[in-house]
Write a protein that holds these residues in place. Structure first.
Motif, PDB file in Angstrom:
ATOM      1  N   GLY A  96       0.793  -1.228   0.000  1.00 19.07           N
ATOM      2  CA  GLY A  96       0.000   0.000   0.000  1.00 19.07           C
ATOM      3  C   GLY A  96       0.821   1.271   0.000  1.00 19.07           C
ATOM      4  N   SER A  97       2.104   1.175   0.305  1.00 21.77           N
ATOM      5  CA  SER A  97       2.972   2.356   0.354  1.00 21.77           C
ATOM      6  C   SER A  97       3.569   2.638  -1.024  1.00 21.77           C
ATOM      7  CB  SER A  97       4.098   2.127   1.364  1.00 21.77           C
ATOM      8  OG  SER A  97       4.993   3.206   1.341  1.00 21.77           O
ATOM      9  N   SER A  98       3.699   3.923  -1.362  1.00 21.68           N
ATOM     10  CA  SER A  98       4.368   4.293  -2.618  1.00 21.68           C
ATOM     11  C   SER A  98       5.649   5.078  -2.324  1.00 21.68           C
ATOM     12  CB  SER A  98       3.433   5.099  -3.517  1.00 21.68           C
ATOM     13  OG  SER A  98       3.038   6.280  -2.866  1.00 21.68           O
ATOM     14  N   GLN A  99       6.063   5.105  -1.061  1.00 20.63           N
ATOM     15  CA  GLN A  99       7.281   5.815  -0.664  1.00 20.63           C
ATOM     16  C   GLN A  99       8.420   4.824  -0.454  1.00 20.63           C
ATOM     17  OE1 GLN A  99       6.545   8.335   2.671  1.00 20.63           O
ATOM     18  NE2 GLN A  99       4.932   9.476   1.634  1.00 20.63           N
ATOM     19  N   TRP A 100       9.595   5.165  -0.993  1.00 22.41           N
ATOM     20  CA  TRP A 100      10.761   4.300  -0.945  1.00 22.41           C
ATOM     21  C   TRP A 100      11.975   5.108  -0.513  1.00 22.41           C
ATOM     22  CZ3 TRP A 100      10.502  -0.914  -2.523  1.00 22.41           C
ATOM     23  CH2 TRP A 100       9.273  -1.302  -3.079  1.00 22.41           C
ATOM     24  N   GLU A 101      12.855   4.483   0.263  1.00 28.23           N
ATOM     25  CA  GLU A 101      14.122   5.104   0.675  1.00 28.23           C
ATOM     26  C   GLU A 101      15.235   4.553  -0.206  1.00 28.23           C
ATOM     27  OE1 GLU A 101      17.159   5.377   4.491  1.00 28.23           O
ATOM     28  OE2 GLU A 101      15.293   4.254   4.676  1.00 28.23           O
ATOM     29  N   ILE A 102      16.101   5.441  -0.708  1.00 31.52           N
ATOM     30  CA  ILE A 102      17.218   5.022  -1.540  1.00 31.52           C
ATOM     31  C   ILE A 102      18.359   4.566  -0.637  1.00 31.52           C
ATOM     32  CG2 ILE A 102      18.924   5.748  -3.249  1.00 31.52           C
ATOM     33  CD1 ILE A 102      16.864   7.824  -4.216  1.00 31.52           C
ATOM     34  N   LEU A 103      18.816   3.322  -0.842  1.00 32.61           N
ATOM     35  CA  LEU A 103      19.903   2.759  -0.047  1.00 32.61           C
ATOM     36  C   LEU A 103      21.221   2.736  -0.811  1.00 32.61           C
ATOM     37  CD1 LEU A 103      18.065  -0.305   1.537  1.00 32.61           C
ATOM     38  CD2 LEU A 103      18.412   1.958   2.532  1.00 32.61           C
ATOM     39  N   ARG A 104      21.162   2.674  -2.154  1.00 29.76           N
ATOM     40  CA  ARG A 104      22.374   2.597  -2.959  1.00 29.76           C
ATOM     41  C   ARG A 104      22.103   3.231  -4.317  1.00 29.76           C
ATOM     42  NH1 ARG A 104      24.187  -1.877  -6.578  1.00 29.76           N
ATOM     43  NH2 ARG A 104      26.392  -1.477  -6.957  1.00 29.76           N
ATOM     44  N   THR A 105      23.073   3.978  -4.842  1.00 32.86           N
ATOM     45  CA  THR A 105      22.950   4.567  -6.161  1.00 32.86           C
ATOM     46  C   THR A 105      24.097   4.095  -7.042  1.00 32.86           C
ATOM     47  OG1 THR A 105      24.209   6.524  -5.528  1.00 32.86           O
ATOM     48  CG2 THR A 105      21.822   6.662  -5.284  1.00 32.86           C
ATOM     49  N   GLY A 106      23.976   4.345  -8.316  1.00 37.54           N
ATOM     50  CA  GLY A 106      24.990   3.938  -9.281  1.00 37.54           C
ATOM     51  C   GLY A 106      24.292   3.423 -10.521  1.00 37.54           C
ATOM     52  N   ILE A 107      24.871   2.411 -11.164  1.00 39.46           N
ATOM     53  CA  ILE A 107      24.229   1.782 -12.327  1.00 39.46           C
ATOM     54  C   ILE A 107      22.904   1.160 -11.892  1.00 39.46           C
ATOM     55  CG2 ILE A 107      24.391  -0.222 -13.835  1.00 39.46           C
ATOM     56  CD1 ILE A 107      26.276   1.438 -15.080  1.00 39.46           C
ATOM     57  N   ASP A 108      22.897   0.561 -10.696  1.00 40.58           N
ATOM     58  CA  ASP A 108      21.686  -0.017 -10.110  1.00 40.58           C
ATOM     59  C   ASP A 108      21.314   0.778  -8.860  1.00 40.58           C
ATOM     60  OD1 ASP A 108      21.503  -2.183 -11.922  1.00 40.58           O
ATOM     61  OD2 ASP A 108      23.032  -3.261 -10.788  1.00 40.58           O
ATOM     62  N   PHE A 109      20.026   0.814  -8.563  1.00 41.06           N
ATOM     63  CA  PHE A 109      19.532   1.452  -7.345  1.00 41.06           C
ATOM     64  C   PHE A 109      18.981   0.379  -6.429  1.00 41.06           C
ATOM     65  CE2 PHE A 109      19.928   5.223  -9.720  1.00 41.06           C
ATOM     66  CZ  PHE A 109      19.775   6.303  -8.877  1.00 41.06           C
ATOM     67  N   ARG A 110      19.324   0.430  -5.138  1.00 40.44           N
ATOM     68  CA  ARG A 110      18.693  -0.427  -4.142  1.00 40.44           C
ATOM     69  C   ARG A 110      17.771   0.486  -3.348  1.00 40.44           C
ATOM     70  NH1 ARG A 110      19.262  -5.360  -1.910  1.00 40.44           N
ATOM     71  NH2 ARG A 110      21.265  -5.730  -2.887  1.00 40.44           N
ATOM     72  N   ILE A 111      16.496   0.116  -3.299  1.00 38.64           N
ATOM     73  CA  ILE A 111      15.509   0.919  -2.579  1.00 38.64           C
ATOM     74  C   ILE A 111      14.781   0.044  -1.572  1.00 38.64           C
ATOM     75  CG2 ILE A 111      15.224   2.669  -4.367  1.00 38.64           C
ATOM     76  CD1 ILE A 111      12.775   1.187  -5.371  1.00 38.64           C
ATOM     77  N   LYS A 112      14.279   0.692  -0.506  1.00 38.81           N
ATOM     78  CA  LYS A 112      13.566  -0.014   0.563  1.00 38.81           C
ATOM     79  C   LYS A 112      12.198   0.617   0.737  1.00 38.81           C
ATOM     80  CE  LYS A 112      14.381   0.565   5.051  1.00 38.81           C
ATOM     81  NZ  LYS A 112      15.061   0.559   6.342  1.00 38.81           N
TER      82      LYS A 112
END
Length: 65
Positions: A18-34
């Motif tokens: 139900g949530s549409s908000q994500w925290e960015i954990l890693r940037t670069g060629i790939d993004f890791r989001i939580k």
């Protein structure tokens, strides 16, 4: 748009929890989001991430001492 680790972004589609908000954990060629709702982590290619971001909700304050 410039994305930094710690930023909270709103995606176009909501997560199944139900949530549409994500925290960015890693940037670069790939993004890791939580997911801010349930804590689920996802890895996305930069192109797909930038296409699906609606807006930046909260920006992390960089401390360059």
């Amino acid at each position: 748009m410039v994305f930094n680790v710690g930023d909270i972004v709103q995606m176009k589609k909501a997560h199944p929890c139900g949530s549409s908000q994500w925290e960015i954990l890693r940037t670069g060629i790939d993004f890791r989001i939580k997911c801010c709702g349930c804590g689920h982590m996802v890895m996305l290619p930069r192109v797909k991430f930038e296409k699906n971001v609606k807006k930046i909700i909260a920006q992390c304050k960089n401390e360059n001492s």
